[in-house]
Design a protein around this motif. Structure first.
Motif, PDB file in Angstrom:
ATOM      1  N   ARG A   1      44.447  45.610  43.620  1.00  0.00           N
ATOM      2  CA  ARG A   1      43.968  45.125  42.330  1.00  0.00           C
ATOM      3  C   ARG A   1      45.017  44.274  41.636  1.00  0.00           C
ATOM      4  NH1 ARG A   1      42.260  49.746  38.321  1.00  0.00           N
ATOM      5  NH2 ARG A   1      40.492  49.804  39.790  1.00  0.00           N
ATOM      6  N   LEU A   2      44.590  43.150  41.059  1.00  0.00           N
ATOM      7  CA  LEU A   2      45.428  42.344  40.177  1.00  0.00           C
ATOM      8  C   LEU A   2      45.060  42.720  38.750  1.00  0.00           C
ATOM      9  CD1 LEU A   2      47.404  40.064  39.477  1.00  0.00           C
ATOM     10  CD2 LEU A   2      45.504  38.447  39.742  1.00  0.00           C
ATOM     11  N   ASN A   3      45.963  43.429  38.079  1.00  0.00           N
ATOM     12  CA  ASN A   3      45.703  43.920  36.724  1.00  0.00           C
ATOM     13  C   ASN A   3      46.595  43.173  35.743  1.00  0.00           C
ATOM     14  OD1 ASN A   3      45.439  45.289  34.311  1.00  0.00           O
ATOM     15  ND2 ASN A   3      45.828  47.311  35.146  1.00  0.00           N
ATOM     16  N   MET A   4      45.965  42.336  34.902  1.00  0.00           N
ATOM     17  CA  MET A   4      46.674  41.601  33.861  1.00  0.00           C
ATOM     18  C   MET A   4      46.015  41.835  32.509  1.00  0.00           C
ATOM     19  SD  MET A   4      47.628  37.959  35.666  1.00  0.00           S
ATOM     20  CE  MET A   4      48.485  37.439  34.173  1.00  0.00           C
ATOM     21  N   SER A   5      45.544  43.030  32.260  1.00  0.00           N
ATOM     22  CA  SER A   5      44.863  43.328  31.004  1.00  0.00           C
ATOM     23  C   SER A   5      45.817  43.125  29.828  1.00  0.00           C
ATOM     24  CB  SER A   5      44.336  44.765  31.015  1.00  0.00           C
ATOM     25  OG  SER A   5      45.379  45.692  31.239  1.00  0.00           O
ATOM     26  N   GLY A   6      45.325  42.440  28.807  1.00  0.00           N
ATOM     27  CA  GLY A   6      46.114  42.210  27.605  1.00  0.00           C
ATOM     28  C   GLY A   6      47.291  41.272  27.775  1.00  0.00           C
TER      29      GLY A   6
END
Length: 204
Positions: free
Chosen positions: A146-151
């Motif tokens: 997963r590529l997680n760039m939340s916020g």
């Protein structure tokens, strides 16, 4: 230093480095620890192999961070601050523990470009709240997680052109220019809820 072989952990934790540190084409049997390091200069591990973890959490680097073409087992940089560019082009980064991300950059601040072009990542990239002062480029990447760039905040364009990614999670991300997804392949879900992009979203 070029071509050196290190059998023990290289530990610079909380050190104040007075010069540029270049450790290129080196081999590390264990971890490299730069947690809490402060330097007005740059650090390079380009084309080096690290069999342990590469640790930069809480470090402040006023120059550049060059990890191009490296081969690493986990890259961790929570609250890392790099005033210049951070480049990881052509690297291979693998998570030793499937429960942990291969790249961890939660709340990192990169003043220049963050470049992951042609990088292969076997595991998740976890960087919620990352702040990139220029372009974030991850073209022609392979991300097996997963590529997680939340916020996150990206002050220029974010490009994932021609990359292969298992999943994208970017709720609440702010992009000051374009989001480029041309030619990208995403196996799982894409979450862009609440995204603010001041430029186009390119999907051709």
């Amino acid at each position: 230093i070029r071509g050196a072989f290190f059998t023990e952990t290289l530990d610079f934790e909380n050190a104040d480095l007075k010069k540029q540190l270049v450790l290129e084409h080196c081999y590390f049997e264990k971890s490299v620890n730069f947690n809490g390091v402060k330097t007005k200069y740059g650090i390079s591990l380009a084309e080096s192999t690290v069999k342990g973890s590469v640790l930069f959490s809480g470090a402040t680097i006023e120059g550049y961070l060059n990890l191009n073409s490296g081969n690493f087992q986990n890259l961790t940089g929570e609250n890392l601050k790099v005033n210049g560019p951070m480049t990881i082009k052509g690297a291979t980064i693998t998570s030793k523990d499937p429960e942990k991300p291969a790249i961890e950059l939660t709340a990192a601040k990169i003043g220049g470009q963050l470049n992951l072009d042609h990088t292969k990542v076997f595991g998740a990239i976890h960087m919620p709240g990352v702040n990139v002062g220029s372009q974030l480029s991850a073209e022609n990447c392979t991300i097996r997680g997963r590529l997680n760039m939340s916020g996150a905040m990206v002050e220029h364009q974010l490009t994932l052109k021609q990359s292969e990614i298992d999943e994208i999670q970017m709720p609440g991300i702010k992009i000051k220019s374009r989001l480029v997804l041309n030619g990208a392949t995403v196996v799982g879900s894409i979450n862009l809820n609440g995204m603010q992009a001041e430029g186009n979203i390119d999907l051709d």
